[in-house]
Write a protein that holds these residues in place. Structure first.
Motif, PDB file in Angstrom:
ATOM      1  N   VAL A 217     -15.041  23.413   6.504  1.00  0.00           N
ATOM      2  CA  VAL A 217     -15.099  21.981   6.792  1.00  0.00           C
ATOM      3  C   VAL A 217     -14.641  21.251   5.538  1.00  0.00           C
ATOM      4  N   THR A 218     -13.502  20.568   5.621  1.00  0.00           N
ATOM      5  CA  THR A 218     -12.850  19.971   4.454  1.00  0.00           C
ATOM      6  C   THR A 218     -12.866  18.452   4.545  1.00  0.00           C
ATOM      7  N   PRO A 219     -13.276  17.748   3.477  1.00  0.00           N
ATOM      8  CA  PRO A 219     -13.247  16.282   3.505  1.00  0.00           C
ATOM      9  C   PRO A 219     -11.833  15.772   3.744  1.00  0.00           C
ATOM     10  N   CYS A 220     -11.700  14.760   4.601  1.00  0.00           N
ATOM     11  CA  CYS A 220     -10.381  14.194   4.903  1.00  0.00           C
ATOM     12  C   CYS A 220     -10.560  12.726   5.304  1.00  0.00           C
ATOM     13  N   PRO A 221     -10.957  11.885   4.333  1.00  0.00           N
ATOM     14  CA  PRO A 221     -11.193  10.468   4.650  1.00  0.00           C
ATOM     15  C   PRO A 221      -9.880   9.734   4.888  1.00  0.00           C
ATOM     16  N   VAL A 222      -9.664   9.266   6.086  1.00  0.00           N
ATOM     17  CA  VAL A 222      -8.373   8.676   6.445  1.00  0.00           C
ATOM     18  C   VAL A 222      -8.546   7.299   7.087  1.00  0.00           C
ATOM     19  N   ARG A 223      -7.501   6.490   6.929  1.00  0.00           N
ATOM     20  CA  ARG A 223      -7.419   5.199   7.621  1.00  0.00           C
ATOM     21  C   ARG A 223      -6.205   5.154   8.543  1.00  0.00           C
ATOM     22  N   SER A 224      -5.418   6.228   8.541  1.00  0.00           N
ATOM     23  CA  SER A 224      -4.241   6.301   9.394  1.00  0.00           C
ATOM     24  C   SER A 224      -4.027   7.740   9.819  1.00  0.00           C
ATOM     25  N   ILE A 225      -3.610   7.926  11.077  1.00  0.00           N
ATOM     26  CA  ILE A 225      -3.299   9.246  11.618  1.00  0.00           C
ATOM     27  C   ILE A 225      -1.804   9.300  11.922  1.00  0.00           C
TER      28      ILE A 225
ATOM     29  N   VAL B 191      -4.150   4.678  -7.444  1.00  0.00           N
ATOM     30  CA  VAL B 191      -5.354   3.869  -7.650  1.00  0.00           C
ATOM     31  C   VAL B 191      -5.476   3.475  -9.122  1.00  0.00           C
ATOM     32  N   GLU B 192      -5.204   4.420 -10.015  1.00  0.00           N
ATOM     33  CA  GLU B 192      -5.256   4.124 -11.452  1.00  0.00           C
ATOM     34  C   GLU B 192      -4.271   3.026 -11.829  1.00  0.00           C
ATOM     35  N   ALA B 193      -3.132   2.980 -11.115  1.00  0.00           N
ATOM     36  CA  ALA B 193      -2.101   1.983 -11.405  1.00  0.00           C
ATOM     37  C   ALA B 193      -2.382   0.640 -10.740  1.00  0.00           C
ATOM     38  N   GLY B 194      -3.477   0.565  -9.981  1.00  0.00           N
ATOM     39  CA  GLY B 194      -3.850  -0.689  -9.345  1.00  0.00           C
ATOM     40  C   GLY B 194      -3.268  -0.894  -7.959  1.00  0.00           C
ATOM     41  N   LEU B 195      -2.678   0.165  -7.389  1.00  0.00           N
ATOM     42  CA  LEU B 195      -2.106   0.047  -6.052  1.00  0.00           C
ATOM     43  C   LEU B 195      -3.164   0.327  -4.989  1.00  0.00           C
ATOM     44  N   SER B 196      -2.930  -0.212  -3.813  1.00  0.00           N
ATOM     45  CA  SER B 196      -3.778   0.084  -2.665  1.00  0.00           C
ATOM     46  C   SER B 196      -3.320   1.399  -2.044  1.00  0.00           C
ATOM     47  N   VAL B 197      -4.267   2.280  -1.755  1.00  0.00           N
ATOM     48  CA  VAL B 197      -3.959   3.585  -1.184  1.00  0.00           C
ATOM     49  C   VAL B 197      -4.592   3.712   0.191  1.00  0.00           C
ATOM     50  N   VAL B 198      -3.814   4.170   1.160  1.00  0.00           N
ATOM     51  CA  VAL B 198      -4.304   4.412   2.508  1.00  0.00           C
ATOM     52  C   VAL B 198      -4.247   5.908   2.764  1.00  0.00           C
ATOM     53  N   GLY B 199      -5.404   6.521   2.979  1.00  0.00           N
ATOM     54  CA  GLY B 199      -5.467   7.949   3.251  1.00  0.00           C
ATOM     55  C   GLY B 199      -4.930   8.271   4.634  1.00  0.00           C
ATOM     56  N   GLU B 200      -4.127   9.341   4.711  1.00  0.00           N
ATOM     57  CA  GLU B 200      -3.463   9.707   5.958  1.00  0.00           C
ATOM     58  C   GLU B 200      -3.854  11.110   6.393  1.00  0.00           C
TER      59      GLU B 200
ATOM     60  N   PRO C 274       0.831  -1.210   0.000  1.00  0.00           N
ATOM     61  CA  PRO C 274       0.000   0.000   0.000  1.00  0.00           C
ATOM     62  C   PRO C 274       0.862   1.255   0.000  1.00  0.00           C
ATOM     63  N   VAL C 275       0.290   2.344  -0.514  1.00  0.00           N
ATOM     64  CA  VAL C 275       0.931   3.657  -0.466  1.00  0.00           C
ATOM     65  C   VAL C 275       0.168   4.513   0.541  1.00  0.00           C
ATOM     66  N   LEU C 276       0.884   4.997   1.537  1.00  0.00           N
ATOM     67  CA  LEU C 276       0.301   5.863   2.564  1.00  0.00           C
ATOM     68  C   LEU C 276       0.509   7.302   2.127  1.00  0.00           C
ATOM     69  N   CYS C 277      -0.592   8.044   1.904  1.00  0.00           N
ATOM     70  CA  CYS C 277      -0.454   9.386   1.350  1.00  0.00           C
ATOM     71  C   CYS C 277      -1.703  10.213   1.633  1.00  0.00           C
ATOM     72  N   GLN C 278      -1.660  11.452   1.192  1.00  0.00           N
ATOM     73  CA  GLN C 278      -2.739  12.398   1.436  1.00  0.00           C
ATOM     74  C   GLN C 278      -3.957  12.067   0.576  1.00  0.00           C
ATOM     75  N   PRO C 279      -5.138  11.930   1.194  1.00  0.00           N
ATOM     76  CA  PRO C 279      -6.333  11.648   0.393  1.00  0.00           C
ATOM     77  C   PRO C 279      -6.642  12.802  -0.563  1.00  0.00           C
ATOM     78  N   GLY C 280      -7.104  12.454  -1.757  1.00  0.00           N
ATOM     79  CA  GLY C 280      -7.428  13.474  -2.739  1.00  0.00           C
ATOM     80  C   GLY C 280      -6.240  14.021  -3.497  1.00  0.00           C
ATOM     81  N   SER C 281      -5.035  13.511  -3.224  1.00  0.00           N
ATOM     82  CA  SER C 281      -3.823  14.016  -3.872  1.00  0.00           C
ATOM     83  C   SER C 281      -3.634  13.393  -5.249  1.00  0.00           C
ATOM     84  N   VAL C 282      -2.735  13.991  -6.030  1.00  0.00           N
ATOM     85  CA  VAL C 282      -2.373  13.414  -7.318  1.00  0.00           C
ATOM     86  C   VAL C 282      -1.779  12.024  -7.121  1.00  0.00           C
TER      87      VAL C 282
END
Length: 250
Positions: free
Chosen positions: A213-221, A155-164, A141-149
């Motif tokens: 109020v800004t969306p920030c869907p995360v699975r890790s802090i 995700v387009e490349a088929g990798l798992s993304v974890v929003g931070e 998985p790639v741990l990175c900022q949700p909504g980022s490039v």
């Protein structure tokens, strides 16, 4: 979501220089982003943190950064895409060696500092991160900022993304972090930090510095280990999260 991960950047000393209290933080966090020697860290530090993490059941991720020890990886560098890919691939492989020696393996990849911020908005550097992960292990998985490039292209490349989400960093209305050289970049009040992380983890949103109020869907802090009172802050954050969710590696 029934659980949340708590991560910190660890192993960021170099030689005789120590940064943060890795031992204490490994008793609090569930994932450790271990510096791989380019922006910080050295072989002995990497091995030590990997051994302790394995003993404590903490997941280890490769905290990959620019080749910039002097600047701690916080200065943007304009890389050739393939050169940056190779630097990242090198770092993942180095950390994997120490994880293997400790009886574990690298569980995910997280860019550090200026690479994190640049890959969030830059197609070339985000692509280099993705290329490296695909070349090494597409299951990481790639741990990175949700909504980022980086998140979108991964995700387009088929990798798992974890929003931070970041416990003690200010946010802009567009979801990016306030640059460290600007006011409100760091949130210092412990109660405010805990309230913010619970809102991110439970409701998937954060209050930006302008009140939006800004969306920030995360699975890790992420809690930073190099700020004053970092261990006490991390403990408070974990306790606040544990009142609502199970705290465990993603």
């Amino acid at each position: 979501m029934s659980s949340i991960d708590l991560n910190a950047d660890l192993g960021e000393g170099f030689g005789a220089w120590r940064l943060g209290d890795d031992d204490a933080l490994l008793d609090v966090v569930t994932s450790a982003n271990v510096a791989c020697g380019f922006h910080a860290g050295d072989p002995s530090t990497m091995y030590r943190v990997c051994r302790l993490a394995a003993e404590k059941g903490v997941a280890v991720g490769a905290q990959v950064g620019y080749r910039d020890l002097a600047g701690f990886g916080r200065r943007r560098i304009d890389y050739d895409r393939n050169e940056l890919r190779d630097d990242i691939l090198y770092q993942i492989g180095a950390l994997e060696a120490f994880c293997k020696a400790a009886g574990d393996r690298v569980r995910y990849v997280k860019p550090h500092g200026a690479l994190y911020n640049t890959a969030a908005v830059d197609v070339v550097q985000s692509s280099a991160v993705i290329d490296a992960v695909l070349a090494y292990d597409a299951a990481l998985p790639v741990l990175c900022q949700p909504g980022s490039v980086l998140a979108a292209r991964a995700v387009e490349a088929g990798l798992s993304v974890v929003g931070e989400g970041f416990a003690d960093r200010g946010y802009l209305a567009d979801g990016r972090l306030v640059p460290r050289n600007q006011p409100d970049a760091i949130v210092h009040d412990v109660d405010e930090v805990v309230t913010r992380v619970v809102r991110m983890a439970v409701d998937g949103e954060v209050i930006a510095v302008d009140g939006t109020v800004t969306p920030c869907p995360v699975r890790s802090i992420c809690v930073h280990g190099d700020t004053p009172g970092a261990v006490d802050l991390a403990r408070a954050v974990r306790a606040g999260l544990a009142a609502h969710l199970a705290v465990q590696p993603f």
